[in-house]
Design an enzyme around this catalytic site. Structure first.
Site, PDB file in Angstrom:
ATOM      1  N   TYR A  29      34.557  23.513 -10.727  1.00  0.00           N
ATOM      2  CA  TYR A  29      36.238  24.183 -10.479  1.00  0.00           C
ATOM      3  C   TYR A  29      36.822  22.955 -10.198  1.00  0.00           C
ATOM      4  O   TYR A  29      37.908  23.546 -10.485  1.00  0.00           O
ATOM      5  CB  TYR A  29      35.047  24.453  -8.936  1.00  0.00           C
ATOM      6  N   SER A  55      43.781  20.920  -5.933  1.00  0.00           N
ATOM      7  CA  SER A  55      42.196  21.019  -4.916  1.00  0.00           C
ATOM      8  C   SER A  55      42.296  19.538  -5.207  1.00  0.00           C
ATOM      9  O   SER A  55      42.562  19.321  -6.287  1.00  0.00           O
ATOM     10  CB  SER A  55      41.607  21.539  -5.253  1.00  0.00           C
TER      11      SER A  55
END
Length: 273
Positions: free
Chosen positions: A178, A165
């Site tokens: 995250y 990501s």
């Protein structure tokens, strides 16, 4: 921990059946096969006549996906059941060996595409919640990466593709837990790529921006920053065949994150990213 593999499905290739399937069919292992990006990528492989082994937790969902892939041209679309985020080192090694055997002893491409977004505000005060996010997104994923890297090194061929990501490029108050797990995975895959380059195998980290999937259901969507699973899948599929170690999906995120990474702290800390 005991992990149950589903019994061999009728479409799977056994030693006796192997001659009935083209030996040029690519063998593909997908971990987290029910994710939107993984399913879209599997459809691209199916159109090429690949032999696929789909791994995830939900048998009914995987069976539906497997049936669809067979209709789309997959030579084999088999499933294995596993809670990928809740594993031990021994169970990871055991299952990679079993799944490799089910694919005929050689895996051409491996896609790792599972993870959880988590809730940043809760994880900041609930350490158990934070630990769960880290376990799924980094600790377990790292074990799978290392185990399949060993298989690719032994084969001296093949590609590991890991879905990362852009959140891992700079810590931001909205999702830094995250992001930290994805940053760790990024560096791990880079190191594996360096290792595998000596034997002719590859490892790639694909870094998407926000994707319109069930995982992001609670977010406000729309606009040029958002991608579809199909668009990201096309990039994942290309990355498995060619390109560098780090691939942004779509490419514009490479330049967006370059700007964000190099913003001076005095400016960055005034933002609400």
């Amino acid at each position: 921990m005991s992990i149950r593999n589903s019994p061999r499905r009728s479409g799977a290739v056994s030693k006796q059946q192997g001659s009935n399937v083209s030996q040029t069919s690519k063998t593909v292992l997908i971990l987290g096969a029910s994710s939107a990006v993984a399913e879209a990528t599997a459809r691209l492989y199916a159109a090429e006549g690949a032999r696929l082994l789909l791994v995830g937790r939900k048998a009914e969902q995987l069976e539906v996906i497997a049936a669809d892939l067979k209709v789309r041209g997959a030579a084999v679309a088999d499933i294995a059941l596993c809670d990928l985020g809740n594993v031990t080192p021994a169970s990871v090694a055991e299952n990679v060996a079993v799944w490799t055997e089910r694919l005929g002893g050689v895996i051409d491409d491996i896609l790792i595409a599972y993870g959880v977004l988590g809730e940043q505000s809760r994880a900041e005060t609930d350490l158990a919640d934070a630990a769960a996010v880290m376990q799924v997104n980094f600790t377990s994923a790292a074990l799978w990466c290392l185990a399949v890297a060993g298989q690719l090194e032994q084969q001296r061929a093949g590609t590991l593709v890991v879905l990362g990501s852009v959140a891992g490029d700079r810590g931001r108050q909205s999702n830094y837990l995250y992001g930290a797990t994805k940053a760790g995975l990024d560096k791990l895959v880079q190191g594996i790529a360096h290792r595998l380059s000596k034997v002719g195998a590859r490892a790639v980290i694909v870094k998407p921006g926000p994707i319109d999937t069930p995982m992001t259901a609670g977010m406000k969507k729309g606009g040029p920053m958002w991608s579809t699973p199909q668009a990201v899948a096309a990039i994942v599929r290309r990355a498995a065949d060619r390109g560098g170690v780090t691939v942004y999906a779509p490419k514009r995120w490479k330049f967006i994150m370059l700007i964000i990474r190099f913003l001076p702290d005095a400016i960055f800390h005034r933002s609400s990213l």
